[in-house]
Design a protein around this motif. Structure first.
Motif, PDB file in Angstrom:
ATOM      1  N   SER A  41       0.861  -1.159  -0.153  1.00 38.09           N
ATOM      2  CA  SER A  41      -0.086   0.029  -0.101  1.00 38.09           C
ATOM      3  C   SER A  41       0.978   1.401   0.056  1.00 38.09           C
ATOM      4  O   SER A  41       0.523   2.169  -0.585  1.00 38.09           O
ATOM      5  CB  SER A  41      -1.024  -0.113   0.982  1.00 38.09           C
ATOM      6  N   HIS A  51      -5.365   4.630  -4.856  1.00 37.83           N
ATOM      7  CA  HIS A  51      -5.863   3.505  -4.273  1.00 37.83           C
ATOM      8  C   HIS A  51      -5.128   2.226  -4.480  1.00 37.83           C
ATOM      9  O   HIS A  51      -4.841   2.003  -5.607  1.00 37.83           O
ATOM     10  CB  HIS A  51      -7.518   3.200  -4.836  1.00 37.83           C
ATOM     11  N   GLU A  52      -4.900   1.486  -3.407  1.00 39.19           N
ATOM     12  CA  GLU A  52      -4.178   0.293  -3.689  1.00 39.19           C
ATOM     13  C   GLU A  52      -4.707  -0.745  -4.584  1.00 39.19           C
ATOM     14  O   GLU A  52      -4.160  -1.174  -5.343  1.00 39.19           O
ATOM     15  CB  GLU A  52      -4.038  -0.530  -2.117  1.00 39.19           C
ATOM     16  N   SER A  53      -6.148  -0.587  -4.471  1.00 41.70           N
ATOM     17  CA  SER A  53      -6.949  -1.609  -5.562  1.00 41.70           C
ATOM     18  C   SER A  53      -6.656  -1.316  -7.187  1.00 41.70           C
ATOM     19  O   SER A  53      -6.272  -2.126  -7.736  1.00 41.70           O
ATOM     20  CB  SER A  53      -8.601  -1.736  -5.122  1.00 41.70           C
ATOM     21  N   SER A  54      -6.785   0.040  -7.251  1.00 42.68           N
ATOM     22  CA  SER A  54      -6.372   0.484  -8.601  1.00 42.68           C
ATOM     23  C   SER A  54      -4.936   0.006  -8.984  1.00 42.68           C
ATOM     24  O   SER A  54      -4.419  -0.263 -10.357  1.00 42.68           O
ATOM     25  CB  SER A  54      -6.512   1.952  -8.983  1.00 42.68           C
ATOM     26  N   ARG A  57      -4.639  -3.835  -9.713  1.00 37.48           N
ATOM     27  CA  ARG A  57      -5.037  -3.866 -11.122  1.00 37.48           C
ATOM     28  C   ARG A  57      -4.229  -3.609 -12.190  1.00 37.48           C
ATOM     29  O   ARG A  57      -3.954  -4.225 -12.933  1.00 37.48           O
ATOM     30  CB  ARG A  57      -6.620  -3.439 -11.302  1.00 37.48           C
ATOM     31  N   THR A  66       0.297 -10.187  -9.407  1.00 38.32           N
ATOM     32  CA  THR A  66       0.044  -9.009  -8.442  1.00 38.32           C
ATOM     33  C   THR A  66       1.441  -8.611  -7.927  1.00 38.32           C
ATOM     34  O   THR A  66       2.406  -9.289  -7.996  1.00 38.32           O
ATOM     35  CB  THR A  66      -0.916  -9.577  -6.893  1.00 38.32           C
TER      36      THR A  66
END
Length: 81
Positions: A41, A51-54, A57, A66
Protein backbone atom coordinates in the motif's frame (compact mmCIF):
# COMPACT_ATOMS: atom_id res chain seq x y z
CA UNK A 1 -2.84 22.64 -25.22
CA UNK A 2 -3.05 19.44 -23.15
CA UNK A 3 -4.77 17.55 -25.98
CA UNK A 4 -2.20 18.80 -28.47
CA UNK A 5 0.70 17.63 -26.26
CA UNK A 6 -0.92 14.21 -25.87
CA UNK A 7 -1.37 13.94 -29.62
CA UNK A 8 2.24 14.93 -30.32
CA UNK A 9 3.46 12.41 -27.74
CA UNK A 10 1.43 9.60 -29.27
CA UNK A 11 2.55 10.53 -32.78
CA UNK A 12 6.21 10.44 -31.73
CA UNK A 13 6.24 7.46 -29.36
CA UNK A 14 3.30 5.36 -30.53
CA UNK A 15 1.56 5.15 -27.15
CA UNK A 16 -0.70 7.55 -25.26
CA UNK A 17 1.02 9.79 -22.72
CA UNK A 18 -1.13 8.46 -19.85
CA UNK A 19 -0.15 4.88 -20.71
CA UNK A 20 3.54 5.82 -20.72
CA UNK A 21 3.25 7.58 -17.34
CA UNK A 22 1.40 4.61 -15.82
CA UNK A 23 4.04 2.23 -17.18
CA UNK A 24 6.83 4.29 -15.62
CA UNK A 25 5.04 4.36 -12.26
CA UNK A 26 4.65 0.59 -12.37
CA UNK A 27 8.30 0.03 -13.25
CA UNK A 28 9.25 2.18 -10.25
CA UNK A 29 6.86 0.17 -8.08
CA UNK A 30 8.52 -3.06 -9.23
CA UNK A 31 11.92 -1.66 -8.22
CA UNK A 32 10.57 -0.75 -4.79
CA UNK A 33 9.01 -4.20 -4.37
CA UNK A 34 12.33 -5.83 -5.17
CA UNK A 35 14.61 -3.49 -3.26
CA UNK A 36 12.69 -2.44 -0.17
CA UNK A 37 10.50 -4.01 2.45
CA UNK A 38 7.86 -1.29 2.17
CA UNK A 39 4.26 -2.38 2.36
CA UNK A 40 2.48 -2.72 -0.96
CA UNK A 41 0.00 0.00 0.00
CA UNK A 42 2.86 2.41 0.74
CA UNK A 43 4.50 1.61 -2.59
CA UNK A 44 1.19 2.25 -4.35
CA UNK A 45 0.88 5.70 -2.77
CA UNK A 46 4.57 6.49 -3.27
CA UNK A 47 4.17 5.76 -6.99
CA UNK A 48 1.17 8.03 -7.38
CA UNK A 49 -1.78 5.66 -7.10
CA UNK A 50 -4.66 6.95 -4.98
CA UNK A 51 -6.00 3.48 -4.19
CA UNK A 52 -4.17 0.24 -3.56
CA UNK A 53 -6.83 -1.67 -5.50
CA UNK A 54 -6.27 0.37 -8.69
CA UNK A 55 -2.51 -0.09 -8.24
CA UNK A 56 -2.91 -3.87 -7.98
CA UNK A 57 -5.15 -4.01 -11.06
CA UNK A 58 -2.74 -1.90 -13.11
CA UNK A 59 0.26 -3.89 -11.88
CA UNK A 60 -1.39 -7.19 -12.80
CA UNK A 61 -2.32 -5.86 -16.24
CA UNK A 62 1.28 -4.70 -16.82
CA UNK A 63 3.19 -7.68 -15.40
CA UNK A 64 0.69 -10.56 -15.35
CA UNK A 65 0.88 -11.00 -11.57
CA UNK A 66 0.01 -9.13 -8.41
CA UNK A 67 2.62 -7.04 -6.56
CA UNK A 68 2.73 -9.68 -3.81
CA UNK A 69 3.38 -12.43 -6.34
CA UNK A 70 6.14 -10.36 -7.95
CA UNK A 71 7.81 -9.80 -4.60
CA UNK A 72 7.64 -13.49 -3.72
CA UNK A 73 8.95 -14.47 -7.14
CA UNK A 74 11.94 -12.14 -6.68
CA UNK A 75 12.65 -13.73 -3.29
CA UNK A 76 12.81 -17.14 -4.95
CA UNK A 77 14.85 -16.11 -7.97
CA UNK A 78 12.14 -15.52 -10.57
CA UNK A 79 11.45 -12.46 -12.66
CA UNK A 80 8.21 -10.95 -13.99
CA UNK A 81 9.80 -10.14 -17.34
Amino acid sequence: MKKQMQSVFKDNFGIPLAEYVRSQKLKRALELLYNTEKRISDIAYDCGFEHESSFIRSFKREFGMTPGEARRRKCYGGSPE
